[in-house]
Enzyme design. Sequence first.
Site, short mmCIF file in Angstrom:
data_model
loop_
_atom_site.label_atom_id
_atom_site.label_comp_id
_atom_site.label_asym_id
_atom_site.label_seq_id
_atom_site.Cartn_x
_atom_site.Cartn_y
_atom_site.Cartn_z
CE1 TYR A 1 -3.22 -2.83 0.21
CE2 TYR A 1 -3.51 -2.43 2.54
CZ TYR A 1 -3.83 -3.14 1.41
OH TYR A 1 -4.75 -4.15 1.48
CG HIS B 1 -1.73 -8.60 0.01
ND1 HIS B 1 -1.25 -7.32 -0.03
CD2 HIS B 1 -3.07 -8.49 -0.16
CE1 HIS B 1 -2.24 -6.48 -0.23
NE2 HIS B 1 -3.36 -7.16 -0.33
CB SER C 1 -14.11 -3.94 -0.36
OG SER C 1 -12.82 -3.49 -0.72
N PRO C 2 -16.20 -4.02 2.75
CG PRO C 2 -16.42 -3.50 5.02
CD PRO C 2 -15.41 -3.58 3.92
NE ARG D 1 -12.63 -3.25 -4.65
CZ ARG D 1 -11.46 -3.53 -4.08
NH1 ARG D 1 -10.80 -2.55 -3.49
NH2 ARG D 1 -10.96 -4.74 -4.10
N GLY D 2 -17.15 1.61 -1.38
CA GLY D 2 -17.79 2.91 -1.29
C GLY D 2 -19.08 3.04 -2.08
CG PHE D 3 -21.56 1.40 -6.02
CD1 PHE D 3 -21.45 2.35 -7.03
CD2 PHE D 3 -22.71 0.64 -5.95
CE1 PHE D 3 -22.48 2.53 -7.95
CE2 PHE D 3 -23.74 0.80 -6.86
CZ PHE D 3 -23.63 1.75 -7.87
N GLY E 1 -23.47 5.38 -3.98
CA GLY E 1 -24.03 5.05 -5.28
C GLY E 1 -23.29 5.64 -6.47
#
Length: 342
Positions: free
Chosen positions: A60, A128, A207-208, A211-213, A217
Site C-alpha cells: 500500500y 496477501h 471492502s464491506p 468499495r464505497g459504492f 451510489g
Amino acid sequence: MAVVPKVKLGSQGLVVSAQGLGCMGMSGSYGLPKPEPDMIKLIHHAIDSGVTFLDTSDVYGGNTNETLIGKALKESGVRDKVQIATKFGIRGVDGKTEACGDPAYVRSCCEGSLKRLGVDCIDLYYVHRIDTRVPIEVTMRELKKLVEEGKVRYIGLSEACASTIRRAHAVHPITAVQNEWSLWSRDLEDEIVPTCRELGIGIVPYSPIGRGFLAVGPSLVENLIEGDFRKKMPRFQNVNHNKTVFERVNEMATRKGCSAAQLALAWVHHQGTDVVPIPGTTKLENFNQNVGALSVKLTREEMTELESFASSEVVKGERHAVMHMTFINSETPPLSTWKAKL
C-alpha cells in the site's frame, strides 16, 4: 458513538476490536495519498474510539502506508492497545504485478515491515495473494519460523481457495482469512466461509461497503479521479445497471433511520461473531458512521430482503479488474512438484 466491543478472531488467541480500520486508501490506491497529519489524526481517533485493529500491507502506497501507521503509533504510544495486521506477497516485476511466496522473499518482507512499522512483532501477518507457482506449504514453513522467532504472532491468508486454506492450516494454524465480502461480493460463502468455520479460522471482510459504492451510489463513480483503480473495475464500469442496488439499499436504510453505508456494513456484521470487517476511510465523519453500524440491528427477514437487492443475477461486472482475476481464491501446486525441483 457506539461502544466497540472486543472479540476473538479465530481460535488461536488473537483478540481484536469487532470492527477494524482498513488503511490502504490513506496512502493512495483510490487516488492521491492523503495529508499525513490528517491520517495520523484519524488513526488516533480510531484507537481512542475503540477501533484498534489496523489493517495495512507492504504494497500500500509503495511501503508508505506501513510507515504512516508506524508514525501514528509512535506518536500515540499505544502499541500495546493496537493489533497490527499487515501483508506481504504482491510485488512488481518488469512492470507487471505478481504474487510471490518464496521463503527468502517472505523473510525479507517481514523484516522490512517490522522496520517500517517500528515494532518488534507483527500481530497478524497475511499472505496477501497466493503464489500459484510455490506450494503453500513452502511459504507456510517460513512463516512458521517467523512465529517461532517471535517476529509474527499469528498467520493469515488473503484470497485463498478452500483447499489452499486447508493445506496451509495443516502446516501452522491459520488465525484469519481475509476476503472481499459485502452485499454484492459473496463468492466466498459457498466454500471459504464453511471451511474457515470448520477449522476455527476468523473471517476478515475487506471492502464491506462495496468499495464505497454501497455508501453513495453512482455519484462515487462520477467523481473518481485519475489514479483511482476503481475506474478499471468492471463493476464500476456498469454503474448505470448497478445503481439499482444502491437505490434499494438506500431506500431500506431510510426506512430504518440509518445511512446506506451503515446498513450495508451491518449486514456484514450480522454474518457471525467470527466476522470482523475492516471498512476503510480517510474521513473522520465516515469513520464515525461506520462505527455506528454496530448499533444497527437486522432481522432475518431484513437480511433476506437486503440480499435480494444485490443477488448475483442483479449485479453486473466482476469484483476485480481483469489483471487481478488470477489473484482471487487461488490454489498452489502440490508440495511434490516443489521437491522435484530441489
